[in-house]
Design a protein around this motif. Structure first.
Motif, PDB file in Angstrom:
ATOM      1  N   THR A   1       0.806  -1.186   0.079  1.00  0.00           N
ATOM      2  CA  THR A   1      -0.014   0.170   0.032  1.00  0.00           C
ATOM      3  C   THR A   1       0.952   1.395  -0.071  1.00  0.00           C
ATOM      4  O   THR A   1       0.590   2.087  -0.821  1.00  0.00           O
ATOM      5  CB  THR A   1      -1.095  -0.080   1.215  1.00  0.00           C
ATOM      6  N   ILE A   2       1.797   1.207   0.949  1.00  0.00           N
ATOM      7  CA  ILE A   2       2.495   2.658   0.842  1.00  0.00           C
ATOM      8  C   ILE A   2       3.518   2.581  -0.392  1.00  0.00           C
ATOM      9  O   ILE A   2       3.472   4.021  -0.791  1.00  0.00           O
ATOM     10  CB  ILE A   2       3.788   2.164   2.131  1.00  0.00           C
ATOM     11  N   LEU A   3       3.984   1.790  -0.939  1.00  0.00           N
ATOM     12  CA  LEU A   3       4.848   1.814  -2.293  1.00  0.00           C
ATOM     13  C   LEU A   3       3.742   2.248  -3.394  1.00  0.00           C
ATOM     14  O   LEU A   3       4.116   3.017  -4.414  1.00  0.00           O
ATOM     15  CB  LEU A   3       5.524   0.472  -2.593  1.00  0.00           C
ATOM     16  N   TYR A   4       2.440   1.799  -3.314  1.00  0.00           N
ATOM     17  CA  TYR A   4       1.283   2.184  -4.510  1.00  0.00           C
ATOM     18  C   TYR A   4       0.940   3.619  -4.130  1.00  0.00           C
ATOM     19  O   TYR A   4       0.603   4.039  -5.342  1.00  0.00           O
ATOM     20  CB  TYR A   4       0.371   1.254  -4.413  1.00  0.00           C
ATOM     21  N   MET A   5       1.110   4.285  -3.114  1.00  0.00           N
ATOM     22  CA  MET A   5       0.401   5.441  -2.985  1.00  0.00           C
ATOM     23  C   MET A   5       1.028   6.481  -3.959  1.00  0.00           C
ATOM     24  O   MET A   5       0.255   7.266  -4.402  1.00  0.00           O
ATOM     25  CB  MET A   5       0.538   5.858  -1.524  1.00  0.00           C
ATOM     26  N   PRO A   6       2.265   6.507  -4.131  1.00  0.00           N
ATOM     27  CA  PRO A   6       2.809   7.665  -4.907  1.00  0.00           C
ATOM     28  C   PRO A   6       2.154   7.724  -6.508  1.00  0.00           C
ATOM     29  O   PRO A   6       1.794   8.897  -6.939  1.00  0.00           O
ATOM     30  CB  PRO A   6       4.353   7.410  -4.937  1.00  0.00           C
ATOM     31  N   SER A   7       1.878   6.471  -6.869  1.00  0.00           N
ATOM     32  CA  SER A   7       1.273   6.582  -8.428  1.00  0.00           C
ATOM     33  C   SER A   7      -0.210   7.251  -8.286  1.00  0.00           C
ATOM     34  O   SER A   7      -0.692   7.410  -9.578  1.00  0.00           O
ATOM     35  CB  SER A   7       1.263   5.036  -8.740  1.00  0.00           C
ATOM     36  N   VAL A   8      -0.872   7.332  -7.235  1.00  0.00           N
ATOM     37  CA  VAL A   8      -2.144   7.706  -7.097  1.00  0.00           C
ATOM     38  C   VAL A   8      -2.216   9.296  -6.768  1.00  0.00           C
ATOM     39  O   VAL A   8      -3.439   9.868  -7.002  1.00  0.00           O
ATOM     40  CB  VAL A   8      -3.303   6.936  -6.329  1.00  0.00           C
ATOM     41  N   ILE A   9      -1.191   9.866  -6.632  1.00  0.00           N
ATOM     42  CA  ILE A   9      -0.835  11.461  -6.165  1.00  0.00           C
ATOM     43  C   ILE A   9      -0.421  12.029  -7.626  1.00  0.00           C
ATOM     44  O   ILE A   9       0.276  11.638  -8.573  1.00  0.00           O
ATOM     45  CB  ILE A   9      -0.009  11.536  -5.078  1.00  0.00           C
ATOM     46  N   SER A  10      -1.051  13.148  -7.804  1.00  0.00           N
ATOM     47  CA  SER A  10      -0.909  13.947  -8.835  1.00  0.00           C
ATOM     48  C   SER A  10       0.593  14.154  -9.054  1.00  0.00           C
ATOM     49  O   SER A  10       1.341  14.444  -8.047  1.00  0.00           O
ATOM     50  CB  SER A  10      -1.531  15.149  -8.707  1.00  0.00           C
ATOM     51  N   SER A  11       1.239  14.107 -10.301  1.00  0.00           N
ATOM     52  CA  SER A  11       2.584  14.578 -10.601  1.00  0.00           C
ATOM     53  C   SER A  11       2.943  15.958 -10.141  1.00  0.00           C
ATOM     54  O   SER A  11       4.037  16.306  -9.787  1.00  0.00           O
ATOM     55  CB  SER A  11       2.742  14.153 -12.125  1.00  0.00           C
ATOM     56  N   LEU A  12       1.814  16.686 -10.377  1.00  0.00           N
ATOM     57  CA  LEU A  12       2.018  18.066  -9.848  1.00  0.00           C
ATOM     58  C   LEU A  12       2.608  18.251  -8.333  1.00  0.00           C
ATOM     59  O   LEU A  12       3.495  19.105  -7.926  1.00  0.00           O
ATOM     60  CB  LEU A  12       1.007  19.005 -10.340  1.00  0.00           C
ATOM     61  N   ILE A  13       1.690  17.605  -7.727  1.00  0.00           N
ATOM     62  CA  ILE A  13       2.113  17.541  -6.032  1.00  0.00           C
ATOM     63  C   ILE A  13       3.334  16.859  -5.703  1.00  0.00           C
ATOM     64  O   ILE A  13       4.088  17.211  -4.883  1.00  0.00           O
ATOM     65  CB  ILE A  13       0.728  16.793  -5.393  1.00  0.00           C
ATOM     66  N   ILE A  14       3.522  15.949  -6.718  1.00  0.00           N
ATOM     67  CA  ILE A  14       4.929  14.938  -6.419  1.00  0.00           C
ATOM     68  C   ILE A  14       5.992  15.952  -6.775  1.00  0.00           C
ATOM     69  O   ILE A  14       6.953  15.859  -6.016  1.00  0.00           O
ATOM     70  CB  ILE A  14       4.894  13.849  -7.172  1.00  0.00           C
ATOM     71  N   SER A  15       5.972  16.809  -7.663  1.00  0.00           N
ATOM     72  CA  SER A  15       6.954  17.866  -8.049  1.00  0.00           C
ATOM     73  C   SER A  15       7.176  18.738  -7.130  1.00  0.00           C
ATOM     74  O   SER A  15       8.187  18.953  -6.744  1.00  0.00           O
ATOM     75  CB  SER A  15       6.478  18.263  -9.604  1.00  0.00           C
TER      76      SER A  15
END
Length: 295
Positions: free
Chosen positions: A108-122
């Motif tokens: 779950t922890i590893l999968y979470m970044p993929s559902v977050i917007s790339s804008l927020i990630i950046s």
């Protein structure tokens, strides 16, 4: 014989599909056809007057050094992201498919970044990689001052930093696909391989990898198209710099259209890049599908 009720049901079903079909054609194929049309013009994106320029836009693409640089940056980013990303995703899948304590939590922890917007990630990673950011502070606190650098302003490493963030973001997504592939391998095949003495690397290359090739096909297709279309990461983190070292093709299309007001030229770059991705993915699908085995 088709009854009146069956005909009425068929017509009703078609009528229900009409709105969705109209929306799909309007927002999917109409823009594509208009892009094709404008790619043969010098349209600036605003005025109603523009001229037909034949194939001049497409010919100019191959003579502009900035586009060539953007293309090479994109290829480098995609190759690093796909090769290292696939190794990370497959490694995580092999580890977390075992019945380890807490493996569902880590999935779950590893999968979470993929559902977050790339804008927020950046925007989040800016605070880590800027010169006064968290990473340099940690390096300084543990005495590794020689590793401190301006991660987002060094032309030699910035593209690698972006690739690392991209690999981290999609590691969990690819991991889930590979876990699905690993779980689909029949127990009988594993037991037969064990009885034949297959272990370790030999077992992985001769048994596991051929049997998870359908998952590899899907994941490679998603990885190639995703990496080649990268936009948010370089746009937010570096703006294409330093010295255009992170300027990608999608950024070049954006800059040509919205900063230079050359929408016709930008359309031709977009169509050319679309054809490149289509050809590359067709080759990938042909190769990986040939490697799939039936059992």
């Amino acid at each position: 014989m088709i009854t009146k009720r069956a005909k009425r049901d068929f017509i009703s079903a078609c009528l229900f599909l009409v709105p969705a079909l109209c929306l799909f054609l309007t927002f999917k194929y109409y823009p594509l056809m208009m892009t094709l049309y404008y790619s043969f013009t010098n349209w600036d994106g605003f005025s109603k007057a523009f001229e037909y320029v034949s194939f001049d836009n497409f010919l100019n693409i191959f003579h502009e050094s900035k586009i060539y640089g953007a293309f090479m940056n994109t290829i480098y980013f995609a190759v690093i992201s796909i090769l290292v990303g696939t190794a990370v995703q497959l490694g995580l899948a092999i580890i977390l498919i075992n019945k380890l304590k807490g493996n569902r939590f880590f999935r779950t922890i590893l999968y979470m970044p993929s559902v977050i917007s790339s804008l927020i990630i950046s925007l989040t990673w800016i605070s880590f990689f800027q010169y006064n950011g968290i990473i340099n502070r940690v390096l300084e606190s543990v005495g590794l001052d020689m590793l401190i650098r301006n991660w987002l302003a060094d032309a030699d490493i910035t593209i690698n930093v972006l690739a690392a963030i991209n690999i981290w973001q999609w590691a969990g997504y690819g991991m889930i696909i590979y876990i699905t592939g690993l779980q689909s391998i029949p127990t009988e095949v594993k037991e037969a391989a064990a009885l034949d003495g297959a272990t370790g690397w030999s077992k992985f290359m001769r048994i596991t990898l051929p049997l998870i090739m359908p998952a590899v096909t899907v994941n490679m297709f998603i990885s190639i198209t995703g990496a080649l279309k990268v936009f948010e990461l370089p746009f937010i983190l570096t703006g294409g710099g330093p010295m255009n070292s992170t300027n990608t093709v999608t950024m070049q299309i954006y800059n040509t259209a919205f900063l230079s007001n050359q929408f016709g030229y930008a359309s031709s770059i977009g169509l050319t890049f679309f054809l490149f991705i289509a050809i590359l993915t067709l080759i990938q699908l042909r190769i990986t599908r040939r490697m799939e085995v039936e059992y």
